[in-house]
Design a protein around this motif. Sequence first.
Motif, PDB file in Angstrom:
ATOM      1  N   UNK A  65      11.937  -1.009  14.689  1.00 31.55           N
ATOM      2  CA  UNK A  65      10.732  -1.726  15.099  1.00 31.55           C
ATOM      3  C   UNK A  65      10.252  -1.284  16.482  1.00 31.55           C
ATOM      4  N   UNK A  66      11.180  -0.839  17.311  1.00 30.63           N
ATOM      5  CA  UNK A  66      10.788  -0.367  18.638  1.00 30.63           C
ATOM      6  C   UNK A  66       9.965   0.912  18.558  1.00 30.63           C
ATOM      7  N   UNK A  67      10.237   1.736  17.530  1.00 26.06           N
ATOM      8  CA  UNK A  67       9.575   3.027  17.413  1.00 26.06           C
ATOM      9  C   UNK A  67       8.431   2.986  16.401  1.00 26.06           C
ATOM     10  N   UNK A  68       8.204   1.828  15.776  1.00 23.42           N
ATOM     11  CA  UNK A  68       7.166   1.696  14.744  1.00 23.42           C
ATOM     12  C   UNK A  68       5.801   2.108  15.303  1.00 23.42           C
ATOM     13  N   UNK A  69       5.088   2.973  14.573  1.00 22.58           N
ATOM     14  CA  UNK A  69       3.792   3.462  15.045  1.00 22.58           C
ATOM     15  C   UNK A  69       2.735   2.361  15.056  1.00 22.58           C
ATOM     16  N   UNK A  70       3.012   1.256  14.415  1.00 21.37           N
ATOM     17  CA  UNK A  70       2.074   0.127  14.450  1.00 21.37           C
ATOM     18  C   UNK A  70       1.981  -0.448  15.867  1.00 21.37           C
ATOM     19  N   UNK A 106       4.785  -4.163  16.001  1.00 21.24           N
ATOM     20  CA  UNK A 106       5.475  -3.491  14.888  1.00 21.24           C
ATOM     21  C   UNK A 106       5.525  -4.348  13.639  1.00 21.24           C
ATOM     22  N   UNK A 107       5.708  -3.680  12.504  1.00 14.47           N
ATOM     23  CA  UNK A 107       5.955  -4.402  11.265  1.00 14.47           C
ATOM     24  C   UNK A 107       7.307  -5.102  11.353  1.00 14.47           C
TER      25      UNK A 107
END
Length: 378
Positions: free
Chosen positions: A146-151, A157-158
């Motif tokens: 979630x830390x790296x989520x592109x959202x 993040x998702x």
Amino acid sequence: MSPKLVEVGRHLNIELLTNTELVELNGKPGNFTAKVHQEPRFIDLDKCTSCGECAKVCPITCSNEYDEGLSERKAAFKKYPQAIPGAYGIDKRGTAPCKATCPAHVSIQGYIALINQGKYREALELFKQEHPFPGICGRVCHHPCEEICTRNDVDQPLAIRELHRFLADYERQQGDWYIPEVAESREEKVAIIGSGPAGLTTAYCLVRQGYQVTIYEKLPVTGGMMAVGIPEYRLPRDLLADEIQVIQKMGVEIKTGVTFGEDITLESLKKDGFSAVFLAIGLHGGRDLGVENEDAEGVLQGVDFLRDSALGKDVAIGEDVVVVGGGNVAIDVALTAKRKGAKNVTLICLEAREEMPAWQHEIEEALEGDIQIVNSYG
């Protein structure tokens, strides 16, 4: 142009290289060498019949560059009806950051796309290709994905962890447990020492390949630190038992109360016909502070305290408890002490409140549980 393409595709002396770029050309006409770079197609040209079934079930939708982005296509696609070769291909644009960051390398973008289409069973099966514990990790995983989520580039993040927790809860509600298929049984036997997450996951992967697997566990319960290191209020024991039982139904035998080095040895395992031994003994020890009197009566190691509490042992703690540390284990110890009857629990740590290594929601839960937190003190 299409008739000419068909003619080229059928010509016995012409080889079509798709997804290919010319990198270098050396020599002269009639005698030259070409260096090309070919990207994988992911679909076997000799086996594909161009039926299009893969595109129908593909969960990933992309912009269709053939129509200048005016329409959409699936990641499994055929560029246009008259394309030569007529086989389909799969458009893979590298590895998603969430999948690359996940320690288990779960196809996160894949199962979320399936959830989005309401294909919960298929999403669960995809998750379990790499990971046997969707429910357990859905509750205790530190979710670096979630830390790296592109959202994050858009808003937030998702909820990746909560989504595979949903898959596990959905499976339990349905009562229809997914038992992964195992390969034909092999002659080789593998012994695994320890039934924690490493040992169970190793057994899960090996039994799927047909190996005969036996797990030996020192404690009277299975699960390792999942069972005796994580409090039950965070990880319900019935959920843990259910997901371990799936591994047992796949053919893994688990023997508890067996100590390696005492009840069994490497030599005895060899005599019993085991071809390999995997050591998954875990890390059940705490760390010393290196201060005077830390071994005095009434001073307990957090890991030991959690284990004894989980096993139902009588641990005398009194009414006033001080917990040293600012991580998730310290929070678990403080809340467990509160549940065991301590009236006043104080958590002391070196870090400032915003620097504490414990998860924010864990800190909030501790404060709601009447735990006094003293920061920047040591």
